[in-house]
Write an enzyme that holds these catalytic residues in place. Sequence first.
Site, PDB file in Angstrom:
ATOM      1  N   LYS A  94       0.755  -1.533  -0.228  1.00  0.00           N
ATOM      2  CA  LYS A  94       0.240  -0.235   0.306  1.00  0.00           C
ATOM      3  C   LYS A  94       0.704   1.219  -0.024  1.00  0.00           C
ATOM      4  O   LYS A  94       0.494   2.181  -0.892  1.00  0.00           O
ATOM      5  CB  LYS A  94      -0.603   0.369   0.674  1.00  0.00           C
ATOM      6  CG  LYS A  94      -2.069  -1.124   1.491  1.00  0.00           C
ATOM      7  CD  LYS A  94      -3.037  -0.816   2.775  1.00  0.00           C
ATOM      8  CE  LYS A  94      -3.834  -1.506   2.946  1.00  0.00           C
ATOM      9  NZ  LYS A  94      -4.652  -1.606   3.553  1.00  0.00           N
ATOM     10  N   LYS A 106       2.408  -4.555  10.571  1.00  0.00           N
ATOM     11  CA  LYS A 106       0.899  -4.627  11.171  1.00  0.00           C
ATOM     12  C   LYS A 106       1.064  -5.069  12.476  1.00  0.00           C
ATOM     13  O   LYS A 106       1.920  -5.966  13.343  1.00  0.00           O
ATOM     14  CB  LYS A 106       0.168  -5.604  10.080  1.00  0.00           C
ATOM     15  CG  LYS A 106      -0.888  -5.787  10.814  1.00  0.00           C
ATOM     16  CD  LYS A 106      -1.905  -4.383  10.442  1.00  0.00           C
ATOM     17  CE  LYS A 106      -3.080  -4.730   9.947  1.00  0.00           C
ATOM     18  NZ  LYS A 106      -3.745  -3.523   8.789  1.00  0.00           N
TER      19      LYS A 106
HETATM   20  N1  GLU Z   1      -5.310  -0.030   9.622  1.00  0.00           N
HETATM   21  C1  GLU Z   1      -5.666   0.511   8.263  1.00  0.00           C
HETATM   22  C2  GLU Z   1      -4.698  -0.139   6.685  1.00  0.00           C
HETATM   23  O1  GLU Z   1      -4.929  -1.315   6.387  1.00  0.00           O
HETATM   24  C3  GLU Z   1      -4.510   1.882   8.257  1.00  0.00           C
HETATM   25  C4  GLU Z   1      -2.865   1.549   8.745  1.00  0.00           C
HETATM   26  C5  GLU Z   1      -2.208   3.331   8.640  1.00  0.00           C
HETATM   27  O2  GLU Z   1      -2.884   4.127   8.910  1.00  0.00           O
HETATM   28  O3  GLU Z   1      -1.242   3.140   9.337  1.00  0.00           O
HETATM   29  O4  GLU Z   1      -4.585   0.308   6.088  1.00  0.00           O
END
Ligand code: GLU
Length: 414
Positions: A94, A106
């Site tokens: 991402k 994570k």
């Molecule tokens: N938990 C969200 C995701 O899976 C956001 C992660 C974040 O904002 O660092 O993208």
Amino acid sequence: MAENLNLFTSTQDVIQDALNKLGYDEGMFELLKEPLRMLEVRIPIKMDDGKVKVYTGYRAQHNDAVGPTKGGVRFHPEVSEDEMKALSMWMTLKCGIVDLPYGGAKGGIICDPRQMSMNEIEKLSRGYVRAISQFVGPTKDIPAPDVFTNSQIMAWMMDEYSRMDEFNSPGFITGKPIVLGGSQGRERATAQGVTICVEEAAKKRGIEMKGARIVIQGFGNAGSFLAKFMSDAGAKVIGISDAYGALHDPEGLDIDYLLDRRDSFGTVTTLFENTISNQELLELDCDILVPAAIENQITAENAHKIKASIVVEAANGPTTSEATKILTDRGILLVPDVLASAGGVTVSYFEWVQNNQGYYWTEEEVNEKLYKKMITAFDNVYTVATTRNINMRLAAYMVGVRKTAEAARFRGWV
Ligand code: GLU
């Protein structure tokens, strides 16, 4: 052979494919096939009834070649080590896709916050931060909300870290309440990013948003805001669901009413008698389907029965590899999770930048910057998919993994 529902190994397969297509050798795959660091902690909590319960938590840091690692923390009974590994890899992808100066991470705790009091959740949140404090920090690894965690939990975590650090550290975590250094627009950012992807995908398929029939699985942070944005855009949200069931109305559901009645975990269907199952919801006749709940929802079992012509993944990992292939072969446009759900981490990045500079932006500024990032990301992935004649998931992995691979190469790691 049984379908592979292991998110970690199926993610590894696509990363390998993407690296091969980009021309990297085995060494790069060896580096990126799993997290650099994986911490497991045990957190003792004195529960309200006086008994002690010990919770297991994790923090996976996939790769920090690009910069500090970044990603949410989920509180869920099904949290596991493999899930954490896969989710941390998706965060790397991402961040690469929307071009943020981060690697992926994570965290998670095996627990069910729906069965816990606020007091117990606060103790668990603070205990988790104490347990991982050596491992994280504003320039090392920056947590954020994820499934069943919210801005209040981020506030407790930030406070705990600040107390240990002995100074105010808003940049330790993102997704905070606005008064504690949160960013305008963060709460709705994931849904905003999904909305941009839905609109772009609809353009590609010649579908008008006005009157388009949308089905959304999940009514949590992403699903509920998305339902609102879609109905405000004139689309007909004909189905929504939560963990307990789904609601269907071919004429379009009254989203404002449902938002009003949902609880903080996104539960709303329990108030209704006429419900259908989540499986039935996925197979409804509609134009656009948005899985915004949990993993492994579209599988080899039901992929043939999906009637939507566009599937936009707002959840992480809702479609298995086999189902991806089936949907692609059937000509369905699948916008993958690592692209569609990247709006949340994008505004988390904006929050961290604002914290670092101590200067805060308006909601319009945030939205404009988010829009630019998402549109560029969508175009990049779509172009790779069409020029290489591959599905958008593989294209997104190629776009996403390249930045980390290049950073690792320049650093001399591979
Ligand atoms: N938990 C969200 C995701 O899976 C956001 C992660 C974040 O904002 O660092 O993208």
